[in-house]
Enzyme design. Structure first.
Site, PDB file in Angstrom:
ATOM      1  N   LYS A   1      31.666  57.615  18.276  1.00  0.00           N
ATOM      2  CA  LYS A   1      32.674  56.783  18.236  1.00  0.00           C
ATOM      3  C   LYS A   1      32.634  55.671  16.955  1.00  0.00           C
ATOM      4  O   LYS A   1      31.667  54.837  16.920  1.00  0.00           O
ATOM      5  CB  LYS A   1      32.729  55.867  19.553  1.00  0.00           C
ATOM      6  CG  LYS A   1      34.130  55.363  20.003  1.00  0.00           C
ATOM      7  CD  LYS A   1      34.183  54.767  21.264  1.00  0.00           C
ATOM      8  CE  LYS A   1      35.174  53.510  21.287  1.00  0.00           C
ATOM      9  NZ  LYS A   1      34.982  52.786  22.511  1.00  0.00           N
TER      10      LYS A   1
ATOM     11  N   ARG B   1      43.254  43.960  32.347  1.00  0.00           N
ATOM     12  CA  ARG B   1      44.299  43.236  31.919  1.00  0.00           C
ATOM     13  C   ARG B   1      45.531  43.746  32.337  1.00  0.00           C
ATOM     14  O   ARG B   1      46.697  43.080  32.449  1.00  0.00           O
ATOM     15  CB  ARG B   1      44.438  43.385  30.379  1.00  0.00           C
ATOM     16  CG  ARG B   1      43.369  42.654  29.612  1.00  0.00           C
ATOM     17  CD  ARG B   1      43.047  42.976  28.381  1.00  0.00           C
ATOM     18  NE  ARG B   1      42.258  44.546  28.231  1.00  0.00           N
ATOM     19  CZ  ARG B   1      41.758  45.203  27.543  1.00  0.00           C
ATOM     20  NH1 ARG B   1      41.825  44.396  25.968  1.00  0.00           N
ATOM     21  NH2 ARG B   1      41.323  46.277  27.463  1.00  0.00           N
TER      22      ARG B   1
HETATM   23  P1  ADP Z   1      35.086  49.306  25.831  1.00  0.00           P
HETATM   24  O1  ADP Z   1      35.149  49.727  24.538  1.00  0.00           O
HETATM   25  O2  ADP Z   1      34.277  49.828  26.685  1.00  0.00           O
HETATM   26  O3  ADP Z   1      36.747  49.231  26.543  1.00  0.00           O
HETATM   27  P2  ADP Z   1      35.741  46.529  25.261  1.00  0.00           P
HETATM   28  O4  ADP Z   1      35.078  45.727  24.242  1.00  0.00           O
HETATM   29  O5  ADP Z   1      37.042  47.036  24.596  1.00  0.00           O
HETATM   30  O6  ADP Z   1      34.830  47.747  25.725  1.00  0.00           O
HETATM   31  O7  ADP Z   1      35.944  45.711  26.583  1.00  0.00           O
HETATM   32  C1  ADP Z   1      35.026  45.514  27.402  1.00  0.00           C
HETATM   33  C2  ADP Z   1      35.510  44.966  28.688  1.00  0.00           C
HETATM   34  O8  ADP Z   1      36.230  43.472  28.504  1.00  0.00           O
HETATM   35  C3  ADP Z   1      36.638  45.720  29.542  1.00  0.00           C
HETATM   36  O9  ADP Z   1      36.502  45.668  30.973  1.00  0.00           O
HETATM   37  C4  ADP Z   1      38.034  45.195  28.985  1.00  0.00           C
HETATM   38  O10 ADP Z   1      38.882  45.744  30.166  1.00  0.00           O
HETATM   39  C5  ADP Z   1      37.527  43.674  29.006  1.00  0.00           C
HETATM   40  N1  ADP Z   1      38.400  42.902  28.226  1.00  0.00           N
HETATM   41  C6  ADP Z   1      38.809  43.439  27.010  1.00  0.00           C
HETATM   42  N2  ADP Z   1      39.669  42.282  26.448  1.00  0.00           N
HETATM   43  C7  ADP Z   1      39.989  41.351  27.617  1.00  0.00           C
HETATM   44  C8  ADP Z   1      40.964  40.324  27.697  1.00  0.00           C
HETATM   45  N3  ADP Z   1      41.967  39.658  27.013  1.00  0.00           N
HETATM   46  N4  ADP Z   1      40.773  39.852  29.086  1.00  0.00           N
HETATM   47  C9  ADP Z   1      40.100  40.172  29.891  1.00  0.00           C
HETATM   48  N5  ADP Z   1      39.296  41.280  29.965  1.00  0.00           N
HETATM   49  C10 ADP Z   1      39.221  41.950  28.699  1.00  0.00           C
END
Ligand code: ADP
Length: 153
Positions: free
Chosen positions: A41, A90
């Site tokens: 990735k 979300r």
């Molecule tokens: P991944 O690549 O594993 O999806 P992320 O860094 O995008 O990892 O997200 C990690 C976690 O944080 C996930 O569970 C995602 O749903 C949560 N998350 C991301 N943005 C938000 C937000 N704005 N509010 C609440 N949870 C969030």
């Protein structure tokens, strides 16, 4: 000792992530915010940069540690004696995806429990993907990232 892992790509960490982690803090003795490294990735920011941002954001939180791992999240949890995962929800597509992953992790992780928190209304539109799009287009994403995340360029 209740140890939880909050795994993610954090490419980059957003205000939504920070809110979720701080809201989870009263539930656990220790939270390890861990970057899952998937060599297939492609990320916008290097592992070193993403780790440095996490260290900086949480430097005053004694119950929060920062880490990274390759391979299965459940194996990482075992290696650091963590019994809980934290993830955020979300919207319905987060739910569908997270439900499957958490059920899988529960089976292959010997009952590893995932705790879900619903995003605060003010954060449900915040995502690393949106932040990356703004940055790639030359815009200012500072409203969506903690102040420690300095993006040059
Ligand atoms: P991944 O690549 O594993 O999806 P992320 O860094 O995008 O990892 O997200 C990690 C976690 O944080 C996930 O569970 C995602 O749903 C949560 N998350 C991301 N943005 C938000 C937000 N704005 N509010 C609440 N949870 C969030």
């Amino acid at each position: 000792m209740k140890i939880a892992v909050f795994p993610g790509s954090f490419d980059p960490i957003t205000t939504g992530h920070v809110d979720l982690i701080l809201r989870s803090l009263p539930l656990f003795d220790k939270i390890v915010v861990a970057i899952g490294v998937n060599s297939a990735k492609k990320t916008l920011f290097s592992l070193e940069t993403r780790l440095a941002w996490l260290e900086e954001v949480f430097k005053d939180e004694s119950k929060i540690e920062v880490g990274h791992f390759e391979g299965l999240t459940v194996e990482y949890c075992k290696s650091i004696s963590a019994n809980y995962l934290i993830r955020g929800l979300r919207n319905a597509s987060d739910f569908d995806y997270e439900k499957t992953i958490s059920q899988l992790n529960s089976v292959i992780g010997d009952g590893l429990e995932t705790f879900f928190l619903i995003a605060k209304p003010g954060y449900s539109h915040v995502s690393s993907t949106i932040v990356r799009e703004i940055i790639k287009a030359g815009g200012d994403a500072s409203a969506f990232v903690p102040k420690e995340v300095i993006i040059n360029g």
